[in-house]
Design a protein around this motif. Structure first.
Motif, PDB file in Angstrom:
ATOM      1  N   TRP A   1     121.994  33.460  36.163  1.00 59.20           N
ATOM      2  CA  TRP A   1     122.763  32.435  35.451  1.00 59.20           C
ATOM      3  C   TRP A   1     123.387  33.030  34.181  1.00 59.20           C
ATOM      4  O   TRP A   1     124.578  32.856  33.928  1.00 59.20           O
ATOM      5  N   ALA A   2     122.571  33.738  33.393  1.00 66.86           N
ATOM      6  CA  ALA A   2     123.058  34.333  32.139  1.00 66.86           C
ATOM      7  C   ALA A   2     124.157  35.369  32.420  1.00 66.86           C
ATOM      8  O   ALA A   2     125.167  35.425  31.714  1.00 66.86           O
ATOM      9  N   ARG A   3     123.971  36.180  33.433  1.00 71.25           N
ATOM     10  CA  ARG A   3     124.972  37.185  33.796  1.00 71.25           C
ATOM     11  C   ARG A   3     126.291  36.518  34.168  1.00 71.25           C
ATOM     12  O   ARG A   3     127.361  36.926  33.727  1.00 71.25           O
ATOM     13  N   ARG A   4     126.214  35.459  34.949  1.00 70.19           N
ATOM     14  CA  ARG A   4     127.431  34.766  35.395  1.00 70.19           C
ATOM     15  C   ARG A   4     128.106  34.034  34.222  1.00 70.19           C
ATOM     16  O   ARG A   4     129.330  34.020  34.131  1.00 70.19           O
ATOM     17  N   VAL A   5     127.332  33.425  33.343  1.00 70.60           N
ATOM     18  CA  VAL A   5     127.902  32.700  32.193  1.00 70.60           C
ATOM     19  C   VAL A   5     128.610  33.684  31.270  1.00 70.60           C
ATOM     20  O   VAL A   5     129.699  33.407  30.776  1.00 70.60           O
TER      21      VAL A   5
ATOM     22  N   ASP B   1     112.698  33.412  36.285  1.00 71.53           N
ATOM     23  CA  ASP B   1     113.211  34.612  35.601  1.00 71.53           C
ATOM     24  C   ASP B   1     114.437  35.156  36.336  1.00 71.53           C
ATOM     25  O   ASP B   1     115.449  35.496  35.714  1.00 71.53           O
ATOM     26  N   ARG B   2     114.342  35.263  37.671  1.00 76.34           N
ATOM     27  CA  ARG B   2     115.464  35.776  38.469  1.00 76.34           C
ATOM     28  C   ARG B   2     116.678  34.859  38.363  1.00 76.34           C
ATOM     29  O   ARG B   2     117.801  35.319  38.192  1.00 76.34           O
ATOM     30  N   VAL B   3     116.415  33.556  38.488  1.00 73.80           N
ATOM     31  CA  VAL B   3     117.511  32.595  38.438  1.00 73.80           C
ATOM     32  C   VAL B   3     118.164  32.606  37.063  1.00 73.80           C
ATOM     33  O   VAL B   3     119.385  32.651  36.946  1.00 73.80           O
ATOM     34  N   GLU B   4     117.346  32.593  36.011  1.00 72.60           N
ATOM     35  CA  GLU B   4     117.887  32.582  34.652  1.00 72.60           C
ATOM     36  C   GLU B   4     118.702  33.849  34.370  1.00 72.60           C
ATOM     37  O   GLU B   4     119.760  33.786  33.741  1.00 72.60           O
ATOM     38  N   ALA B   5     118.230  34.992  34.834  1.00 70.34           N
ATOM     39  CA  ALA B   5     118.958  36.247  34.615  1.00 70.34           C
ATOM     40  C   ALA B   5     120.322  36.207  35.307  1.00 70.34           C
ATOM     41  O   ALA B   5     121.335  36.617  34.719  1.00 70.34           O
TER      42      ALA B   5
END
Length: 143
Positions: free
Chosen positions: A135-139, A129-133
Motif C-alpha cells: 500500500w505504502a509503495r503504491r501510494v 506488514d506485507r499489505v501495508e508495505a
C-alpha cells in the motif's frame, strides 16, 4: 447442465451440513486481517462489487486488492488436502478454483491493480506488514 447435477452425492447429512455452514465472506482470517489493517490506520473497502473477483480488501486509491485464501479451497502448498471421498471431483473442483484465481488476478492487473494473496494460516500482523508495505509503495508512486 445445471450446477446441482454436477455435484457428487454427499457422503452423509452431517458432512453436507458442515460444508453448507462454511462462510463465504468475513471469515475469521479475513476479520483478523481487517482488524489489524484498521488498527494501523489503513482504510479500505470490503468486497467491492465493481472489481473482478470481489477482493476481500481493496485499497481503491492505491489500487491494491487483497484476497484471503483458505488453505483447502485454494490449494495451499503447505496445507492443502484432498478428501478421500469423491477425490477426482474434488481435485477438478479445487483446480478450477486456482484457475479462476489466476484469471481474476490477471483481470485486476490489466486494470492497473496490484493483487496480494494471504493464506488463512498466515499471522495477521505478518500479513498486514506485507499489505501495508505494498500500500505504502503504491501510494508513494501516485503522489
Amino acid at each position: 447442465m445445471d450446477r446441482k447435477s454436477t455435484l457428487p452425492a454427499p457422503l452423509d447429512a452431517a458432512t453436507s451440513a458442515r460444508f453448507g455452514r462454511m462462510p463465504r465472506a468475513s471469515t475469521k482470517p479475513e476479520l483478523a486481517l481487517r482488524r489489524e489493517l484498521h488498527r494501523r490506520g489503513l482504510r479500505f473497502r470490503v468486497n467491492p462489487p465493481g472489481l473482478p473477483g470481489r477482493p476481500d480488501v481493496a485499497f481503491t486509491r492505491a489500487r491494491v486488492a487483497v484476497f484471503v485464501d483458505g488453505c483447502f479451497w485454494h490449494r495451499c502448498p503447505e496445507h492443502s488436502t484432498l478428501p478421500r471421498n469423491n477425490r477426482e471431483w474434488w481435485l477438478a473442483k479445487l483446480e478450477r478454483n486456482v484457475v479462476r484465481d489466476r484469471a481474476k488476478d490477471a483481470a485486476l492487473a490489466e486494470l492497473g491493480w496490484t493483487v496480494l494473496h494471504v493464506w488463512e494460516h498466515e499471522a495477521p500482523d505478518a500479513a498486514a506488514d506485507r499489505v501495508e508495505a505494498e500500500w505504502a509503495r503504491r501510494v508513494r508512486s501516485i503522489t
